[in-house]
Scaffold this motif. Structure first.
Motif, PDB file in Angstrom:
ATOM      1  N   LEU A 142       0.825  -1.212   0.000  1.00  0.00           N
ATOM      2  CA  LEU A 142       0.000   0.000   0.000  1.00  0.00           C
ATOM      3  C   LEU A 142       0.859   1.262   0.000  1.00  0.00           C
ATOM      4  N   PHE A 143       1.998   1.210   0.667  1.00  0.00           N
ATOM      5  CA  PHE A 143       2.897   2.369   0.713  1.00  0.00           C
ATOM      6  C   PHE A 143       3.379   2.714  -0.694  1.00  0.00           C
ATOM      7  N   ARG A 144       3.844   1.720  -1.417  1.00  0.00           N
ATOM      8  CA  ARG A 144       4.330   1.956  -2.779  1.00  0.00           C
ATOM      9  C   ARG A 144       3.178   2.334  -3.716  1.00  0.00           C
ATOM     10  N   ASP A 145       2.129   1.510  -3.695  1.00  0.00           N
ATOM     11  CA  ASP A 145       1.082   1.658  -4.713  1.00  0.00           C
ATOM     12  C   ASP A 145       0.256   2.920  -4.536  1.00  0.00           C
ATOM     13  N   ASN A 161      12.801   0.359  -6.167  1.00  0.00           N
ATOM     14  CA  ASN A 161      12.044  -0.877  -5.934  1.00  0.00           C
ATOM     15  C   ASN A 161      12.851  -1.874  -5.110  1.00  0.00           C
ATOM     16  N   ALA A 162      14.136  -1.961  -5.357  1.00  0.00           N
ATOM     17  CA  ALA A 162      14.980  -2.879  -4.598  1.00  0.00           C
ATOM     18  C   ALA A 162      15.064  -2.455  -3.139  1.00  0.00           C
ATOM     19  N   VAL A 163      15.128  -1.162  -2.876  1.00  0.00           N
ATOM     20  CA  VAL A 163      15.148  -0.661  -1.495  1.00  0.00           C
ATOM     21  C   VAL A 163      13.875  -1.082  -0.762  1.00  0.00           C
ATOM     22  N   LEU A 164      12.732  -0.900  -1.419  1.00  0.00           N
ATOM     23  CA  LEU A 164      11.460  -1.270  -0.796  1.00  0.00           C
ATOM     24  C   LEU A 164      11.370  -2.777  -0.576  1.00  0.00           C
ATOM     25  N   GLU A 165      11.767  -3.549  -1.550  1.00  0.00           N
ATOM     26  CA  GLU A 165      11.686  -5.004  -1.430  1.00  0.00           C
ATOM     27  C   GLU A 165      12.572  -5.521  -0.308  1.00  0.00           C
ATOM     28  N   SER A 166      13.772  -4.992  -0.185  1.00  0.00           N
ATOM     29  CA  SER A 166      14.679  -5.423   0.876  1.00  0.00           C
ATOM     30  C   SER A 166      14.111  -5.093   2.255  1.00  0.00           C
ATOM     31  N   VAL A 303      13.128   5.208  14.201  1.00  0.00           N
ATOM     32  CA  VAL A 303      13.542   3.839  14.509  1.00  0.00           C
ATOM     33  C   VAL A 303      14.725   3.381  13.655  1.00  0.00           C
ATOM     34  N   ALA A 304      14.786   3.830  12.411  1.00  0.00           N
ATOM     35  CA  ALA A 304      15.708   3.266  11.424  1.00  0.00           C
ATOM     36  C   ALA A 304      17.182   3.253  11.828  1.00  0.00           C
ATOM     37  N   PRO A 305      17.704   4.278  12.522  1.00  0.00           N
ATOM     38  CA  PRO A 305      19.141   4.251  12.827  1.00  0.00           C
ATOM     39  C   PRO A 305      19.619   3.013  13.582  1.00  0.00           C
ATOM     40  N   ALA A 306      18.742   2.347  14.293  1.00  0.00           N
ATOM     41  CA  ALA A 306      19.141   1.146  15.040  1.00  0.00           C
ATOM     42  C   ALA A 306      19.175  -0.101  14.169  1.00  0.00           C
ATOM     43  N   TYR A 307      18.716   0.001  12.902  1.00  0.00           N
ATOM     44  CA  TYR A 307      18.581  -1.177  12.049  1.00  0.00           C
ATOM     45  C   TYR A 307      19.182  -0.875  10.674  1.00  0.00           C
ATOM     46  N   PRO A 308      20.430  -1.317  10.432  1.00  0.00           N
ATOM     47  CA  PRO A 308      21.090  -1.003   9.155  1.00  0.00           C
ATOM     48  C   PRO A 308      20.283  -1.409   7.923  1.00  0.00           C
ATOM     49  N   ARG A 309      19.466  -2.473   8.020  1.00  0.00           N
ATOM     50  CA  ARG A 309      18.675  -2.889   6.858  1.00  0.00           C
ATOM     51  C   ARG A 309      17.615  -1.854   6.475  1.00  0.00           C
ATOM     52  N   LEU A 310      17.383  -0.881   7.345  1.00  0.00           N
ATOM     53  CA  LEU A 310      16.386   0.149   7.057  1.00  0.00           C
ATOM     54  C   LEU A 310      17.012   1.477   6.641  1.00  0.00           C
ATOM     55  N   THR A 311      18.327   1.540   6.574  1.00  0.00           N
ATOM     56  CA  THR A 311      18.991   2.807   6.267  1.00  0.00           C
ATOM     57  C   THR A 311      18.566   3.363   4.909  1.00  0.00           C
ATOM     58  N   ALA A 312      18.564   2.519   3.895  1.00  0.00           N
ATOM     59  CA  ALA A 312      18.207   3.000   2.552  1.00  0.00           C
ATOM     60  C   ALA A 312      16.743   3.434   2.494  1.00  0.00           C
ATOM     61  N   LEU A 313      15.871   2.714   3.188  1.00  0.00           N
ATOM     62  CA  LEU A 313      14.462   3.108   3.237  1.00  0.00           C
ATOM     63  C   LEU A 313      14.322   4.468   3.904  1.00  0.00           C
ATOM     64  N   ALA A 314      15.020   4.663   5.024  1.00  0.00           N
ATOM     65  CA  ALA A 314      14.943   5.948   5.718  1.00  0.00           C
ATOM     66  C   ALA A 314      15.457   7.076   4.841  1.00  0.00           C
ATOM     67  N   ASP A 315      16.531   6.831   4.118  1.00  0.00           N
ATOM     68  CA  ASP A 315      17.057   7.856   3.212  1.00  0.00           C
ATOM     69  C   ASP A 315      16.036   8.201   2.129  1.00  0.00           C
ATOM     70  N   LEU A 316      15.362   7.189   1.602  1.00  0.00           N
ATOM     71  CA  LEU A 316      14.348   7.420   0.571  1.00  0.00           C
ATOM     72  C   LEU A 316      13.213   8.287   1.117  1.00  0.00           C
ATOM     73  N   ILE A 317      12.765   7.970   2.324  1.00  0.00           N
ATOM     74  CA  ILE A 317      11.662   8.733   2.921  1.00  0.00           C
ATOM     75  C   ILE A 317      12.108  10.165   3.213  1.00  0.00           C
ATOM     76  N   ARG A 318      13.285  10.308   3.788  1.00  0.00           N
ATOM     77  CA  ARG A 318      13.762  11.638   4.187  1.00  0.00           C
ATOM     78  C   ARG A 318      14.045  12.519   2.973  1.00  0.00           C
TER      79      ARG A 318
END
Length: 336
Positions: A142-145, A161-166, A303-318
């Motif tokens: 829903l976030f993407r679409d 798309n790869a950032v979101l999928e990961s 929340v993202a700074p504590a979880y490296p797998r979310l770094t790219a997602l946080a950058d995309l949002i910011r």
């Protein structure tokens, strides 16, 4: 619309044996409508949920299941499933959202978390849909679409798309490793009422599922509609985890993992909710929820700074989402 209103009035007159004025009540984000009915000194709520858009028999089943545990869900006085009508007890007008402040928050959240422990420890999950991997992925889409593509007009690159999928794979993995309980799915300040004991009154439970233990606690404590300082939220979450261990919901060895589950379940929910708010605007012409997107996505950045797998997602949002939002302020109010 006029014919539907006449049907409601006729049904109420048949059930209560007299003419009653139907007073509109502010609804929720769904297609259901609500009316307050006041014959004499009594007060009821009429729920209008046409069968093509809602399953009121499911509402009744879950209401009765929770009431049997001593929880305060609306008593059902009359029903017409074929017409999508319910006459319910009126739990009043004092939403948590309207009354929460720094003076009463500990008490009100304490009441809500105590009720939640009863749901999770005692409510049967029999017959509830399973909040499984495909279900979680559909919600995350829903976030993407709806937010990125439909609301913001993006054409996502392969990298995006790869950032979101990961990120989605990471979130779903941690959701599925949690203990499974009865999940309300909308346990937050717009669906909880301050009532006479037992309080709170609990609304909008008809979409309950069998799913991850952290979902409802984070819905309540990282609410899309009202925010609190992070330290205070984490203190409430740790208190809940202790209570959950004592109630047999969590194993003692799960208590330390609960904060991680809480954080990542919240990211899943906040991405989903942001997509729903965009859908309410684009599809349902309800733009008021757009103002809640900055607060909702700010939780992800928190929340993202504590979880490296979310770094790219946080950058995309910011860097890309926030500048494109119709409501562009990222100054998120923390509390009243």
């Amino acid at each position: 619309m006029r014919e539907r209103r006449a049907l409601l009035a006729d049904w109420v007159r048949h059930v209560l044996g007299r003419e009653c004025r139907l007073e509109p009540v502010a609804g929720d984000a769904s297609s259901r409508r609500y009316w307050r009915v006041r014959p004499d000194d009594r007060s009821y709520i009429l729920m209008d949920a046409p069968p093509v858009v809602a399953d009121i028999e499911r509402f009744v089943r879950i209401a009765e299941r929770l009431r049997a545990l001593g929880l305060n869900t609306p008593q059902v006085y009359a029903q017409a499933p074929g017409q999508g009508l319910l006459l319910l007890a009126d739990l009043g007008t004092r939403l948590y959202l309207d009354v929460l402040d720094q003076e009463n928050a500990d008490r009100l959240y304490g009441d809500a978390l105590a009720a939640l422990v009863v749901i999770q420890a005692c409510a049967s999950t029999e017959g509830l849909p399973h909040y499984d991997g495909p279900f979680l992925h559909r919600e995350l889409a829903l976030f993407r679409d709806w937010l990125l593509v439909r609301q913001l007009g993006w054409e996502l690159s392969d990298v995006e798309n790869a950032v979101l999928e990961s990120a989605c794979e990471f979130l779903v993995e941690h959701a599925l490793e949690q203990p499974r309980v009865c999940v309300h799915r909308d346990f937050h300040s717009r669906n909880l009422m301050v009532t006479a004991p037992p309080s709170p009154g609990i609304l909008d439970f008809q979409d309950a599922v069998a799913g991850p233990v952290a979902y409802d606690p984070v819905s309540l404590l990282r609410d899309c509609y009202i925010g609190w300082p992070r330290e205070q939220v984490e203190d409430w979450a740790r208190g809940y985890a202790t209570l959950a261990v004592h109630s047999g919901i969590l194993r003692p060895q799960d208590a330390d993992r609960f904060v991680t589950w809480f954080d990542l379940m919240g990211v899943q929910r906040h991405l989903k909710a942001s997509g729903i708010f965009a859908r309410l605007n684009v599809r349902d012409h309800k733009p008021g929820y757009l103002a809640d997107i900055p607060r909702t996505l700010a939780y992800v950045l928190e929340v993202a700074p504590a979880y490296p797998r979310l770094t790219a997602l946080a950058d995309l949002i910011r860097e890309r989402v926030f500048p494109d939002l119709p409501v562009t302020s990222t100054a998120v109010p923390k509390y009243r």
